[in-house]
Design a protein around this motif. Structure first.
Motif, PDB file in Angstrom:
ATOM      1  N   VAL A  14      10.242 -18.727  17.766  1.00 19.66           N
ATOM      2  CA  VAL A  14       9.435 -17.910  18.684  1.00 19.66           C
ATOM      3  C   VAL A  14       8.906 -16.677  17.955  1.00 19.66           C
ATOM      4  N   ALA A  15       9.791 -16.027  17.179  1.00 19.19           N
ATOM      5  CA  ALA A  15       9.369 -14.842  16.413  1.00 19.19           C
ATOM      6  C   ALA A  15       8.310 -15.207  15.379  1.00 19.19           C
ATOM      7  N   VAL A  16       8.495 -16.353  14.730  1.00 22.42           N
ATOM      8  CA  VAL A  16       7.537 -16.811  13.711  1.00 22.42           C
ATOM      9  C   VAL A  16       6.165 -17.050  14.333  1.00 22.42           C
ATOM     10  N   THR A  17       6.126 -17.710  15.488  1.00 24.45           N
ATOM     11  CA  THR A  17       4.838 -18.005  16.123  1.00 24.45           C
ATOM     12  C   THR A  17       4.121 -16.725  16.530  1.00 24.45           C
ATOM     13  N   PHE A  18       4.884 -15.748  17.008  1.00 24.93           N
ATOM     14  CA  PHE A  18       4.266 -14.474  17.408  1.00 24.93           C
ATOM     15  C   PHE A  18       3.676 -13.758  16.194  1.00 24.93           C
ATOM     16  N   ILE A  19       4.447 -13.711  15.101  1.00 27.16           N
ATOM     17  CA  ILE A  19       3.965 -13.032  13.889  1.00 27.16           C
ATOM     18  C   ILE A  19       2.740 -13.744  13.323  1.00 27.16           C
ATOM     19  N   PHE A  20       2.781 -15.079  13.280  1.00 28.18           N
ATOM     20  CA  PHE A  20       1.629 -15.836  12.766  1.00 28.18           C
ATOM     21  C   PHE A  20       0.378 -15.596  13.621  1.00 28.18           C
ATOM     22  N   ALA A  21       0.563 -15.506  14.942  1.00 28.44           N
ATOM     23  CA  ALA A  21      -0.582 -15.252  15.821  1.00 28.44           C
ATOM     24  C   ALA A  21      -1.177 -13.870  15.547  1.00 28.44           C
ATOM     25  N   MET A  22      -0.315 -12.876  15.353  1.00 28.16           N
ATOM     26  CA  MET A  22      -0.802 -11.533  15.032  1.00 28.16           C
ATOM     27  C   MET A  22      -1.528 -11.539  13.679  1.00 28.16           C
ATOM     28  N   GLN A  23      -0.997 -12.307  12.739  1.00 31.01           N
ATOM     29  CA  GLN A  23      -1.658 -12.459  11.440  1.00 31.01           C
ATOM     30  C   GLN A  23      -3.053 -13.040  11.604  1.00 31.01           C
ATOM     31  N   ASP A  24      -3.169 -14.029  12.479  1.00 35.07           N
ATOM     32  CA  ASP A  24      -4.472 -14.655  12.692  1.00 35.07           C
ATOM     33  C   ASP A  24      -5.488 -13.636  13.212  1.00 35.07           C
ATOM     34  N   GLY A  25      -5.012 -12.738  14.090  1.00 34.54           N
ATOM     35  CA  GLY A  25      -5.896 -11.696  14.597  1.00 34.54           C
ATOM     36  C   GLY A  25      -6.350 -10.744  13.498  1.00 34.54           C
ATOM     37  N   ILE A  26      -5.407 -10.350  12.638  1.00 33.28           N
ATOM     38  CA  ILE A  26      -5.756  -9.464  11.513  1.00 33.28           C
ATOM     39  C   ILE A  26      -6.692 -10.184  10.548  1.00 33.28           C
ATOM     40  N   SER A  27      -6.410 -11.469  10.293  1.00 32.32           N
ATOM     41  CA  SER A  27      -7.267 -12.255   9.394  1.00 32.32           C
ATOM     42  C   SER A  27      -8.680 -12.347   9.941  1.00 32.32           C
ATOM     43  N   ARG A  28      -8.790 -12.521  11.255  1.00 32.45           N
ATOM     44  CA  ARG A  28     -10.121 -12.598  11.857  1.00 32.45           C
ATOM     45  C   ARG A  28     -10.867 -11.275  11.669  1.00 32.45           C
ATOM     46  N   HIS A  29     -10.164 -10.157  11.865  1.00 37.48           N
ATOM     47  CA  HIS A  29     -10.809  -8.849  11.699  1.00 37.48           C
ATOM     48  C   HIS A  29     -11.285  -8.647  10.261  1.00 37.48           C
ATOM     49  N   ILE A  30     -10.388  -8.909   9.297  1.00 37.01           N
ATOM     50  CA  ILE A  30     -10.724  -8.672   7.886  1.00 37.01           C
ATOM     51  C   ILE A  30     -11.829  -9.627   7.427  1.00 37.01           C
ATOM     52  N   ALA A  31     -11.719 -10.910   7.820  1.00 39.64           N
ATOM     53  CA  ALA A  31     -12.726 -11.888   7.402  1.00 39.64           C
ATOM     54  C   ALA A  31     -14.073 -11.619   8.057  1.00 39.64           C
ATOM     55  N   GLY A  32     -14.062 -10.923   9.195  1.00 41.21           N
ATOM     56  CA  GLY A  32     -15.314 -10.567   9.829  1.00 41.21           C
ATOM     57  C   GLY A  32     -16.024  -9.417   9.135  1.00 41.21           C
ATOM     58  N   GLU A  33     -15.258  -8.629   8.363  1.00 38.80           N
ATOM     59  CA  GLU A  33     -15.825  -7.470   7.671  1.00 38.80           C
ATOM     60  C   GLU A  33     -16.054  -7.722   6.187  1.00 38.80           C
ATOM     61  N   TYR A  34     -15.245  -8.614   5.594  1.00 39.74           N
ATOM     62  CA  TYR A  34     -15.297  -8.852   4.150  1.00 39.74           C
ATOM     63  C   TYR A  34     -15.363 -10.349   3.881  1.00 39.74           C
ATOM     64  N   ASN A  35     -15.630 -10.695   2.628  1.00 44.06           N
ATOM     65  CA  ASN A  35     -15.661 -12.101   2.241  1.00 44.06           C
ATOM     66  C   ASN A  35     -14.269 -12.718   2.405  1.00 44.06           C
ATOM     67  N   VAL A  36     -14.213 -13.902   3.010  1.00 39.92           N
ATOM     68  CA  VAL A  36     -12.938 -14.539   3.312  1.00 39.92           C
ATOM     69  C   VAL A  36     -12.151 -14.865   2.043  1.00 39.92           C
ATOM     70  N   PHE A  37     -12.853 -15.220   0.946  1.00 38.27           N
ATOM     71  CA  PHE A  37     -12.159 -15.557  -0.304  1.00 38.27           C
ATOM     72  C   PHE A  37     -11.430 -14.342  -0.870  1.00 38.27           C
ATOM     73  N   MET A  38     -12.091 -13.191  -0.836  1.00 36.45           N
ATOM     74  CA  MET A  38     -11.473 -11.985  -1.363  1.00 36.45           C
ATOM     75  C   MET A  38     -10.261 -11.584  -0.528  1.00 36.45           C
ATOM     76  N   ALA A  39     -10.413 -11.652   0.799  1.00 36.48           N
ATOM     77  CA  ALA A  39      -9.320 -11.266   1.683  1.00 36.48           C
ATOM     78  C   ALA A  39      -8.094 -12.149   1.458  1.00 36.48           C
ATOM     79  N   LEU A  40      -8.313 -13.461   1.321  1.00 38.38           N
ATOM     80  CA  LEU A  40      -7.203 -14.376   1.103  1.00 38.38           C
ATOM     81  C   LEU A  40      -6.614 -14.217  -0.292  1.00 38.38           C
TER      82      LEU A  40
END
Length: 290
Positions: A14-40
């Motif tokens: 349960v904790a893992v799924t919550f953290i991964f979901a929050m990560q997805d939100g941060i990834s969406r924000h960063i990838a929306g502002e910068y190149n996805v390859f650089m962010a990853l």
């Protein structure tokens, strides 16, 4: 071997799924502002450092972590993983968290379909029916023929296929290699591949986004560590159904933070896919035990 504790394993998942979901939100924000390859690339630098430190501290050290009985398969598996992450983050930008996770939830069904040709496992009639029902759920989400469907919808489906292939190859190499070796290859090979792709796209991050990147890297390491612990204390078939909670967390985050809308067809389709996937996971676990 760690003592089996299913309740603890469930709470860890349960904790893992919550953290991964929050990560997805941060990834969406960063990838929306910068190149996805650089962010990853930055994310996998930290991840590679984490797995190297973890391997160095384990019995046998780095030498044991790099010793694989099937290094070529390990490399292919790790490359598939980084490609899947790139495709998934791109899906977040194109479709948002809600629709992406609704479609991505089909990956256990794809695992069941491909388990025959890749692992030689037999798919019984019950699982076959569940798989068929699950893919009906995917069609409900995508709404082909109703003017809503677009090529963008195939992006999370491609990510689901890649993750299913990665999962099956992980089980395949697990027949000869310990989990620590697979974990090491995932981090290090992933970092090498994404660095080769991402370096030409380097651009400076704003100070605030460096903070988000730091949170992303730290939570990624934390989530992977908790996931390892979850599988140490409980059977995979007992806790894997709870991985679907990531769909709930991600949908909530998408609606609250990114103003996404949960369309009725997406909600109904995701429910069908999740139910079929959970049945398939439980049935697979029962077959293995028997």
């Amino acid at each position: 071997m760690a003592e089996q504790d299913t309740r603890k394993g469930i709470w860890l998942m349960v904790a893992v799924t919550f953290i991964f979901a929050m990560q997805d939100g941060i990834s969406r924000h960063i990838a929306g502002e910068y190149n996805v390859f650089m962010a990853l690339m930055v994310r996998f630098w930290f991840f590679a450092g984490f797995v190297i430190v973890l391997a160095a501290r384990a019995p046998g050290g780095l030498k044991k972590a790099t010793r694989s009985a099937q290094p070529l398969v390990q490399i292919v598996r790790s490359v598939i993983m980084i490609v899947e992450v790139i495709v998934m983050v791109q899906a977040f930008v194109l479709l948002g968290l809600v629709e992406t996770h609704a479609v991505f939830a089909s990956y256990p069904l794809i695992v069941a379909v491909l388990s025959g040709p890749i692992l030689g496992e037999k798919v019984g009639w019950r699982r076959a029916i569940a798989i068929a029902i699950g893919f009906v759920g995917v069609l409900i989400i995508l709404e082909p023929g109703f003017g809503v469907f677009s090529a963008k919808a195939l992006v999370p489906l491609a990510a689901a296929f890649l993750f299913a292939l990665y999962s099956l190859l992980t089980r395949y190499v697990g027949r000869k290699d310990p989990a620590s070796v697979s974990f090491f290859y995932t981090g290090v090979v992933g970092a090498i591949v994404v660095t080769a792709i991402g370096l030409p796209y380097w651009e400076p991050l704003a100070p605030a986004d460096w903070g988000w990147m730091a949170v992303l890297c730290l939570t990624a390491s934390t989530a992977h560590f908790l996931l390892i612990k979850a599988y140490e204390v409980a059977e995979a078939s007992a806790i894997q159904p709870f991985a679907y909670l990531q769909l709930v967390w991600a949908a909530g985050l998408g609606m609250i933070v990114f103003d996404e809308v949960l369309e009725p067809n997406v909600a109904i389709g995701a429910g069908v896919v999740a139910a079929a996937g959970i049945f398939t996971i439980l049935r697979t676990g029962r077959k293995r035990r028997s």
